[in-house]
Design a protein around this motif. Structure first.
Motif, PDB file in Angstrom:
ATOM      1  N   SER A  90       0.830  -1.210   0.000  1.00 18.96           N
ATOM      2  CA  SER A  90       0.000   0.000   0.000  1.00 18.96           C
ATOM      3  C   SER A  90       0.860   1.254   0.000  1.00 18.96           C
ATOM      4  O   SER A  90       0.546   2.223  -0.695  1.00 18.96           O
ATOM      5  CB  SER A  90      -0.993  -0.001   1.163  1.00 18.96           C
ATOM      6  N   ALA A  91       1.951   1.247   0.747  1.00 15.77           N
ATOM      7  CA  ALA A  91       2.850   2.407   0.748  1.00 15.77           C
ATOM      8  C   ALA A  91       3.487   2.596  -0.626  1.00 15.77           C
ATOM      9  O   ALA A  91       3.633   3.732  -1.103  1.00 15.77           O
ATOM     10  CB  ALA A  91       3.923   2.236   1.823  1.00 15.77           C
ATOM     11  N   CYS A 107      -3.430  14.468 -15.811  1.00 21.22           N
ATOM     12  CA  CYS A 107      -4.098  13.224 -15.409  1.00 21.22           C
ATOM     13  C   CYS A 107      -5.132  13.559 -14.336  1.00 21.22           C
ATOM     14  O   CYS A 107      -4.800  14.124 -13.304  1.00 21.22           O
ATOM     15  CB  CYS A 107      -3.078  12.226 -14.864  1.00 21.22           C
ATOM     16  N   ARG A 108      -6.394  13.189 -14.601  1.00 23.68           N
ATOM     17  CA  ARG A 108      -7.466  13.464 -13.642  1.00 23.68           C
ATOM     18  C   ARG A 108      -7.717  12.318 -12.684  1.00 23.68           C
ATOM     19  O   ARG A 108      -8.173  12.524 -11.564  1.00 23.68           O
ATOM     20  CB  ARG A 108      -8.765  13.782 -14.374  1.00 23.68           C
ATOM     21  N   ARG A 109      -7.425  11.087 -13.137  1.00 24.16           N
ATOM     22  CA  ARG A 109      -7.739   9.903 -12.334  1.00 24.16           C
ATOM     23  C   ARG A 109      -6.721   8.793 -12.587  1.00 24.16           C
ATOM     24  O   ARG A 109      -6.216   8.657 -13.692  1.00 24.16           O
ATOM     25  CB  ARG A 109      -9.115   9.338 -12.714  1.00 24.16           C
ATOM     26  N   ILE A 110      -6.512   8.002 -11.554  1.00 23.38           N
ATOM     27  CA  ILE A 110      -5.778   6.751 -11.699  1.00 23.38           C
ATOM     28  C   ILE A 110      -6.764   5.642 -11.358  1.00 23.38           C
ATOM     29  O   ILE A 110      -7.398   5.659 -10.298  1.00 23.38           O
ATOM     30  CB  ILE A 110      -4.543   6.694 -10.793  1.00 23.38           C
ATOM     31  N   LEU A 111      -6.925   4.717 -12.279  1.00 25.38           N
ATOM     32  CA  LEU A 111      -7.859   3.606 -12.135  1.00 25.38           C
ATOM     33  C   LEU A 111      -7.096   2.352 -11.720  1.00 25.38           C
ATOM     34  O   LEU A 111      -6.082   2.017 -12.323  1.00 25.38           O
ATOM     35  CB  LEU A 111      -8.562   3.345 -13.480  1.00 25.38           C
ATOM     36  N   ALA A 112      -7.592   1.686 -10.693  1.00 25.08           N
ATOM     37  CA  ALA A 112      -6.996   0.425 -10.254  1.00 25.08           C
ATOM     38  C   ALA A 112      -8.080  -0.659 -10.274  1.00 25.08           C
ATOM     39  O   ALA A 112      -8.921  -0.717  -9.381  1.00 25.08           O
ATOM     40  CB  ALA A 112      -6.403   0.563  -8.859  1.00 25.08           C
ATOM     41  N   PRO A 113      -8.104  -1.496 -11.314  1.00 24.67           N
ATOM     42  CA  PRO A 113      -9.071  -2.598 -11.346  1.00 24.67           C
ATOM     43  C   PRO A 113      -8.633  -3.713 -10.400  1.00 24.67           C
ATOM     44  O   PRO A 113      -7.443  -3.940 -10.206  1.00 24.67           O
ATOM     45  CB  PRO A 113      -9.025  -3.059 -12.806  1.00 24.67           C
ATOM     46  N   CYS A 114      -9.617  -4.392  -9.824  1.00 28.25           N
ATOM     47  CA  CYS A 114      -9.307  -5.451  -8.866  1.00 28.25           C
ATOM     48  C   CYS A 114     -10.419  -6.486  -8.887  1.00 28.25           C
ATOM     49  O   CYS A 114     -11.601  -6.117  -8.803  1.00 28.25           O
ATOM     50  CB  CYS A 114      -9.191  -4.844  -7.466  1.00 28.25           C
ATOM     51  N   PRO A 115     -10.088  -7.779  -9.011  1.00 25.90           N
ATOM     52  CA  PRO A 115     -11.153  -8.789  -8.918  1.00 25.90           C
ATOM     53  C   PRO A 115     -11.896  -8.622  -7.585  1.00 25.90           C
ATOM     54  O   PRO A 115     -11.261  -8.458  -6.534  1.00 25.90           O
ATOM     55  CB  PRO A 115     -10.398 -10.122  -8.953  1.00 25.90           C
ATOM     56  N   GLU A 126      -7.425   0.480  -1.133  1.00 20.85           N
ATOM     57  CA  GLU A 126      -8.124   1.491  -0.341  1.00 20.85           C
ATOM     58  C   GLU A 126      -7.181   2.140   0.664  1.00 20.85           C
ATOM     59  O   GLU A 126      -7.214   3.355   0.865  1.00 20.85           O
ATOM     60  CB  GLU A 126      -9.348   0.879   0.343  1.00 20.85           C
ATOM     61  N   GLU A 127      -6.295   1.345   1.268  1.00 20.12           N
ATOM     62  CA  GLU A 127      -5.302   1.892   2.191  1.00 20.12           C
ATOM     63  C   GLU A 127      -4.339   2.840   1.463  1.00 20.12           C
ATOM     64  O   GLU A 127      -3.832   3.790   2.048  1.00 20.12           O
ATOM     65  CB  GLU A 127      -4.523   0.753   2.849  1.00 20.12           C
ATOM     66  N   ALA A 128      -4.134   2.591   0.173  1.00 21.25           N
ATOM     67  CA  ALA A 128      -3.233   3.430  -0.635  1.00 21.25           C
ATOM     68  C   ALA A 128      -3.921   4.685  -1.165  1.00 21.25           C
ATOM     69  O   ALA A 128      -3.319   5.449  -1.911  1.00 21.25           O
ATOM     70  CB  ALA A 128      -2.672   2.613  -1.796  1.00 21.25           C
ATOM     71  N   GLY A 129      -5.192   4.906  -0.801  1.00 19.17           N
ATOM     72  CA  GLY A 129      -5.877   6.127  -1.187  1.00 19.17           C
ATOM     73  C   GLY A 129      -6.854   5.999  -2.337  1.00 19.17           C
ATOM     74  O   GLY A 129      -7.382   7.000  -2.826  1.00 19.17           O
ATOM     75  N   PHE A 130      -7.129   4.780  -2.785  1.00 19.71           N
ATOM     76  CA  PHE A 130      -8.091   4.555  -3.858  1.00 19.71           C
ATOM     77  C   PHE A 130      -9.470   4.323  -3.250  1.00 19.71           C
ATOM     78  O   PHE A 130      -9.585   3.760  -2.159  1.00 19.71           O
ATOM     79  CB  PHE A 130      -7.687   3.348  -4.715  1.00 19.71           C
ATOM     80  N   ALA A 131     -10.505   4.736  -3.970  1.00 15.75           N
ATOM     81  CA  ALA A 131     -11.880   4.559  -3.514  1.00 15.75           C
ATOM     82  C   ALA A 131     -12.630   3.654  -4.479  1.00 15.75           C
ATOM     83  O   ALA A 131     -12.550   3.836  -5.701  1.00 15.75           O
ATOM     84  CB  ALA A 131     -12.581   5.913  -3.418  1.00 15.75           C
ATOM     85  N   PHE A 132     -13.366   2.700  -3.921  1.00 13.27           N
ATOM     86  CA  PHE A 132     -14.186   1.803  -4.734  1.00 13.27           C
ATOM     87  C   PHE A 132     -15.301   2.632  -5.372  1.00 13.27           C
ATOM     88  O   PHE A 132     -15.999   3.373  -4.696  1.00 13.27           O
ATOM     89  CB  PHE A 132     -14.774   0.685  -3.864  1.00 13.27           C
ATOM     90  N   LEU A 145     -13.757  -1.416  -9.731  1.00 11.17           N
ATOM     91  CA  LEU A 145     -12.929  -0.324 -10.246  1.00 11.17           C
ATOM     92  C   LEU A 145     -12.737   0.674  -9.113  1.00 11.17           C
ATOM     93  O   LEU A 145     -13.700   1.231  -8.583  1.00 11.17           O
ATOM     94  CB  LEU A 145     -13.595   0.338 -11.456  1.00 11.17           C
ATOM     95  N   LEU A 146     -11.495   0.867  -8.748  1.00 11.46           N
ATOM     96  CA  LEU A 146     -11.145   1.811  -7.692  1.00 11.46           C
ATOM     97  C   LEU A 146     -10.436   2.991  -8.336  1.00 11.46           C
ATOM     98  O   LEU A 146      -9.634   2.804  -9.268  1.00 11.46           O
ATOM     99  CB  LEU A 146     -10.244   1.156  -6.653  1.00 11.46           C
ATOM    100  N   LEU A 147     -10.732   4.194  -7.854  1.00 16.85           N
ATOM    101  CA  LEU A 147     -10.144   5.402  -8.434  1.00 16.85           C
ATOM    102  C   LEU A 147      -9.400   6.200  -7.389  1.00 16.85           C
ATOM    103  O   LEU A 147      -9.794   6.282  -6.232  1.00 16.85           O
ATOM    104  CB  LEU A 147     -11.230   6.303  -9.039  1.00 16.85           C
ATOM    105  N   ARG A 148      -8.341   6.808  -7.834  1.00 16.11           N
ATOM    106  CA  ARG A 148      -7.615   7.811  -7.057  1.00 16.11           C
ATOM    107  C   ARG A 148      -7.725   9.091  -7.879  1.00 16.11           C
ATOM    108  O   ARG A 148      -7.251   9.161  -9.014  1.00 16.11           O
ATOM    109  CB  ARG A 148      -6.158   7.388  -6.891  1.00 16.11           C
TER     110      ARG A 148
END
Length: 154
Positions: A90-91, A107-115, A126-132, A145-148
């Motif tokens: 996460s860090a 860049c407006r968003r960073i997308l992190a897909p996750c099963p 989520e601990e790294a600052g992404f929101a579901f 899909l989680l976004l920062r």
């Protein structure tokens, strides 16, 4: 009357290579995805042995997720391919996201897909600052899909 700006997605620059603070080592690795220009690397804590996280970065407009959320031309997809201890992972992901936002102000968003079945990875993001934000069904399963958002600039 609305004004539309036409963006040639082929002209969108490649994702910048993050240069993280001295506490982190960034090593290029072979990409596994074929979705447009992809950067792949491993991030390790300098004072520890073992990989914290392995990531692939690409532009959302070039990859498989472009139809699953309102994509911006400079949005970045951050795929977590593997991770070590979740605290280090996460860090590392947070430091990488902070640096990407700093390097690419458009860049407006960073997308992190996750099963959705990978609760450990989802909690780490989520601990790294992404929101579901939402779930999407694909041929390979259901993904969260989680976004920062870039307004969380460091």
């Amino acid at each position: 009357m609305s004004v539309h700006t036409v963006i040639d997605f082929d002209d969108v620059p490649r994702v910048p290579r993050p240069e993280l603070p001295d506490a982190w080592l960034v090593r290029d690795v072979e990409a596994t995805s074929g979705a447009g220009p992809v950067r792949a690397f491993a991030v390790t804590r300098a004072e520890r042995e073992g990989e914290a996280v392995r990531l692939e970065l690409s532009r959302a407009v070039h990859g498989r997720w472009r139809g699953d959320y309102p994509v911006g031309a400079r949005d970045i997809v951050l795929d977590v391919l593997g991770m070590g201890l979740s605290g280090s992972a996460s860090a590392a992901v947070r430091a990488t996201a902070d640096e990407l936002i700093r390097l690419d102000p458009a860049c407006r968003r960073i997308l992190a897909p996750c099963p959705v079945s990978d609760l450990v990875r989802m909690a780490m993001l989520e601990e790294a600052g992404f929101a579901f934000v939402t779930e999407v069904d694909t041929d390979e399963g259901t993904y969260g899909l989680l976004l920062r958002m870039a307004d969380h600039r460091p």
